[in-house]
Design a protein around this motif. Structure first.
Motif, PDB file in Angstrom:
ATOM      1  N   LEU A 205       8.652  19.784  -0.697  1.00  0.00           N
ATOM      2  CA  LEU A 205       7.565  18.809  -0.727  1.00  0.00           C
ATOM      3  C   LEU A 205       7.234  18.365   0.692  1.00  0.00           C
ATOM      4  O   LEU A 205       8.126  18.066   1.475  1.00  0.00           O
ATOM      5  N   THR A 206       5.949  18.308   0.996  1.00  0.00           N
ATOM      6  CA  THR A 206       5.486  17.910   2.324  1.00  0.00           C
ATOM      7  C   THR A 206       4.774  16.570   2.235  1.00  0.00           C
ATOM      8  O   THR A 206       3.959  16.348   1.334  1.00  0.00           O
ATOM      9  N   SER A 207       5.065  15.686   3.153  1.00  0.00           N
ATOM     10  CA  SER A 207       4.480  14.346   3.159  1.00  0.00           C
ATOM     11  C   SER A 207       3.065  14.363   3.724  1.00  0.00           C
ATOM     12  O   SER A 207       2.595  15.371   4.258  1.00  0.00           O
ATOM     13  N   ASN A 208       2.407  13.235   3.608  1.00  0.00           N
ATOM     14  CA  ASN A 208       1.177  13.001   4.354  1.00  0.00           C
ATOM     15  C   ASN A 208       1.502  12.868   5.840  1.00  0.00           C
ATOM     16  O   ASN A 208       2.652  12.634   6.217  1.00  0.00           O
ATOM     17  N   SER A 209       0.502  13.007   6.683  1.00  0.00           N
ATOM     18  CA  SER A 209       0.704  12.854   8.127  1.00  0.00           C
ATOM     19  C   SER A 209       0.562  11.385   8.524  1.00  0.00           C
ATOM     20  O   SER A 209      -0.259  10.656   7.972  1.00  0.00           O
ATOM     21  N   ILE A 210       1.371  10.963   9.493  1.00  0.00           N
ATOM     22  CA  ILE A 210       1.222   9.633  10.082  1.00  0.00           C
ATOM     23  C   ILE A 210       0.939   9.815  11.573  1.00  0.00           C
ATOM     24  O   ILE A 210       1.342  10.815  12.185  1.00  0.00           O
ATOM     25  N   ILE A 211       0.221   8.865  12.153  1.00  0.00           N
ATOM     26  CA  ILE A 211      -0.134   8.906  13.579  1.00  0.00           C
ATOM     27  C   ILE A 211       0.726   7.895  14.327  1.00  0.00           C
ATOM     28  O   ILE A 211       0.812   6.730  13.927  1.00  0.00           O
ATOM     29  N   ILE A 212       1.381   8.339  15.389  1.00  0.00           N
ATOM     30  CA  ILE A 212       2.235   7.462  16.186  1.00  0.00           C
ATOM     31  C   ILE A 212       1.359   6.584  17.075  1.00  0.00           C
ATOM     32  O   ILE A 212       0.560   7.079  17.870  1.00  0.00           O
ATOM     33  N   ASN A 213       1.521   5.277  16.932  1.00  0.00           N
ATOM     34  CA  ASN A 213       0.779   4.315  17.744  1.00  0.00           C
ATOM     35  C   ASN A 213       1.726   3.273  18.318  1.00  0.00           C
ATOM     36  O   ASN A 213       2.808   3.046  17.789  1.00  0.00           O
ATOM     37  N   GLY A 214       1.312   2.649  19.418  1.00  0.00           N
ATOM     38  CA  GLY A 214       2.035   1.507  19.944  1.00  0.00           C
ATOM     39  C   GLY A 214       3.071   1.812  21.009  1.00  0.00           C
ATOM     40  O   GLY A 214       3.796   0.919  21.431  1.00  0.00           O
ATOM     41  N   ILE A 215       3.169   3.088  21.469  1.00  0.00           N
ATOM     42  CA  ILE A 215       4.126   3.397  22.531  1.00  0.00           C
ATOM     43  C   ILE A 215       3.359   3.836  23.777  1.00  0.00           C
ATOM     44  O   ILE A 215       2.237   4.337  23.691  1.00  0.00           O
ATOM     45  N   ASN A 216       3.965   3.645  24.926  1.00  0.00           N
ATOM     46  CA  ASN A 216       3.318   4.071  26.167  1.00  0.00           C
ATOM     47  C   ASN A 216       4.197   5.036  26.958  1.00  0.00           C
ATOM     48  O   ASN A 216       3.963   5.272  28.140  1.00  0.00           O
ATOM     49  N   ALA A 217       5.215   5.570  26.297  1.00  0.00           N
ATOM     50  CA  ALA A 217       6.101   6.529  26.955  1.00  0.00           C
ATOM     51  C   ALA A 217       6.666   7.480  25.897  1.00  0.00           C
ATOM     52  O   ALA A 217       6.692   7.161  24.709  1.00  0.00           O
ATOM     53  N   THR A 218       7.081   8.653  26.343  1.00  0.00           N
ATOM     54  CA  THR A 218       7.710   9.610  25.430  1.00  0.00           C
ATOM     55  C   THR A 218       8.960   8.991  24.818  1.00  0.00           C
ATOM     56  O   THR A 218       9.733   8.336  25.499  1.00  0.00           O
TER      57      THR A 218
ATOM     58  N   ASN B 282      -0.114   8.787  19.717  1.00  0.00           N
ATOM     59  CA  ASN B 282      -1.203   9.518  19.048  1.00  0.00           C
ATOM     60  C   ASN B 282      -0.792  10.873  18.479  1.00  0.00           C
ATOM     61  O   ASN B 282      -1.638  11.590  17.945  1.00  0.00           O
ATOM     62  N   ASP B 283       0.486  11.239  18.581  1.00  0.00           N
ATOM     63  CA  ASP B 283       0.943  12.456  17.904  1.00  0.00           C
ATOM     64  C   ASP B 283       0.887  12.240  16.394  1.00  0.00           C
ATOM     65  O   ASP B 283       1.090  11.142  15.887  1.00  0.00           O
ATOM     66  N   ARG B 284       0.606  13.353  15.682  1.00  0.00           N
ATOM     67  CA  ARG B 284       0.617  13.336  14.215  1.00  0.00           C
ATOM     68  C   ARG B 284       1.916  13.967  13.725  1.00  0.00           C
ATOM     69  O   ARG B 284       2.278  15.046  14.187  1.00  0.00           O
ATOM     70  N   VAL B 285       2.585  13.289  12.803  1.00  0.00           N
ATOM     71  CA  VAL B 285       3.888  13.760  12.334  1.00  0.00           C
ATOM     72  C   VAL B 285       3.905  13.785  10.807  1.00  0.00           C
ATOM     73  O   VAL B 285       3.373  12.869  10.155  1.00  0.00           O
ATOM     74  N   LYS B 286       4.484  14.824  10.243  1.00  0.00           N
ATOM     75  CA  LYS B 286       4.745  14.881   8.809  1.00  0.00           C
ATOM     76  C   LYS B 286       6.149  15.430   8.600  1.00  0.00           C
ATOM     77  O   LYS B 286       6.733  16.050   9.499  1.00  0.00           O
ATOM     78  N   VAL B 287       6.707  15.190   7.430  1.00  0.00           N
ATOM     79  CA  VAL B 287       8.065  15.630   7.120  1.00  0.00           C
ATOM     80  C   VAL B 287       8.055  16.409   5.812  1.00  0.00           C
ATOM     81  O   VAL B 287       7.077  16.376   5.053  1.00  0.00           O
ATOM     82  N   ARG B 288       9.139  17.115   5.557  1.00  0.00           N
ATOM     83  CA  ARG B 288       9.264  17.799   4.277  1.00  0.00           C
ATOM     84  C   ARG B 288      10.736  17.863   3.875  1.00  0.00           C
ATOM     85  O   ARG B 288      11.634  17.851   4.725  1.00  0.00           O
ATOM     86  N   HIS B 289      10.958  17.928   2.573  1.00  0.00           N
ATOM     87  CA  HIS B 289      12.312  18.094   2.049  1.00  0.00           C
ATOM     88  C   HIS B 289      12.251  18.764   0.682  1.00  0.00           C
ATOM     89  O   HIS B 289      11.170  18.903   0.096  1.00  0.00           O
TER      90      HIS B 289
END
Length: 385
Positions: free
Chosen positions: A201-214, A241-248
């Protein structure tokens, strides 16, 4: 050893429950805002040598008298707090005209963590009210709220912009890049329920916000993908602003929940899946055939579709799928041909041998007669028997 330093505070315009401060400090703890961090100027300003920011030593409403701050620091709504910077610039307050309201990270950098009531270096910022100060940072999730820093205990929070809090102005520097922020905004994934057992199963994508460094990214099990890249299970790094999704893989049993945790910086979110309910049909002297009928191109279920069961002895039964494309039926032992068809789709059928007291699973992935066009079928049709 904890020592108490008595500092006479000033009444905050009638809005502060902490009008008079009796600052308490743990002198055994290291200072987070020591005197040597600041360069004090004679004009009522101070430069933070770690950040390069210049601050007004007095809160708005107070006056620098050459030796300290006099007067009171009245409360302002958030919009009024922003206007205080405009007014200060028009008046060239302390000979500068580029004052602004600090953002929440800049304001929080002044907190002296070993002290409270107020939680600030009073040698540098004398007569600071032990109260809440507005930042310029609005709350991205609640437009009627903005962030503040409480200098009573030094915590950061957000409340309605109509509240009245104190103001301290800052100048120089337009960002806080010198203090990396690696804690992203809160995130979570959409949970799935009533799913098949032992499927990926694969999740929806989330967008990383609120950080200013790797910052770091890791998952407790399963895999994650960044910007639709390769799936990985080892820890890695992400940026704003990276898009991340997960699966299991879903649980092997009925009505079982699997919860996957993704951690980015020190913020975590979860993706959970719960498997389907176990069949509840009469099984005395019978076996069970169950499964789902799905569109082979997009995996959408076929509801209210007939699944036919024809025995070698000529006995025939039919069962309709539910809204999730699922069917279940109890039948006598024997060999059956299980089939289903839908106009415009290829017929699909399977043969299986059913034994009393056992369950056989026959899943169908119907393919359109004209193919999937530009939609790649999710998986090859097959019966799990």
């Amino acid at each position: 050893m904890k020592l108490t330093h008595f500092i006479l505070g000033t009444l905050l315009g009638g809005v502060s429950p902490f009008a008079y401060s009796a600052q308490q400090c743990n002198d055994a703890a290291p200072s987070t805002a020591p005197d040597e961090r600041y360069q004090i100027h004679l004009d009522g300003t101070v430069t933070d040598l770690e950040t390069g920011l210049m601050w007004q030593r007095c809160a708005q409403g107070q006056e620098w008298d050459g030796a300290g701050c006099s007067g009171s620091a009245p409360g302002h709504t958030w919009s009024e707090a922003l206007q205080q910077a405009e007014i200060a610039n028009q008046q060239q307050d302390l000979s500068y005209q580029d004052w602004r309201l600090p953002n929440k990270k800049e304001l929080a950098s002044l907190v002296e963590k070993r002290c409270f009531d107020p939680a600030i270096n009073l040698s540098v910022f004398p007569k600071t009210p032990s109260y809440w100060f507005w930042s310029s940072s609005p709350n991205a999730d609640f437009p009627d709220s903005a962030w503040f820093v409480s200098f009573h205990y030094g915590f950061v929070g957000n409340l309605n912009k109509s509240n009245t809090y104190a103001v301290r102005l800052v100048r120089a520097g337009q960002s806080f890049a010198f203090l990396p922020d690696t804690r992203p905004d809160a995130f979570d994934f959409n949970d799935l329920s009533d799913v098949n057992r032992s499927v990926t199963l694969t999740s929806n994508s989330i967008i990383i916000n609120g950080i200013n460094a790797t910052t770091t990214i890791e998952v407790n099990f399963g895999e994650y993908s960044i910007n639709s890249g390769a799936w990985r299970s080892a820890a890695g790094e992400v940026n704003n602003n990276d898009r991340v999704k997960v699966r299991h893989v879903s649980a092997t049993g009925f009505e079982q929940t699997v919860t996957q945790t993704l951690t980015i910086g020190d913020q975590s979110g979860q993706f959970s899946s719960t498997t389907e309910q176990q069949s509840t049909v009469e099984v005395s002297g019978k076996g069970i055939i169950e499964g789902r009928v799905l569109n082979g191109c997009n995996q959408k279920p076929f509801s209210l579709l007939n699944v036919d069961f024809e025995g070698v002895s000529g006995n025939f039964k039919s069962q309709q799928t539910d809204r999730n494309g699922r069917y279940v039926i109890g039948l006598d032992s024997g060999e059956y041909t299980v089939s289903t068809e839908e106009p415009g789709f290829q017929e699909d059928r399977h043969r299986l041998n059913l034994v009393a007291g056992e369950t056989r699973i026959a899943n169908f992935n119907l393919l359109p007669s004209n193919g999937c066009s530009d939609i790649q079928p999710a998986k090859t049709r097959q019966a799990l028997i």
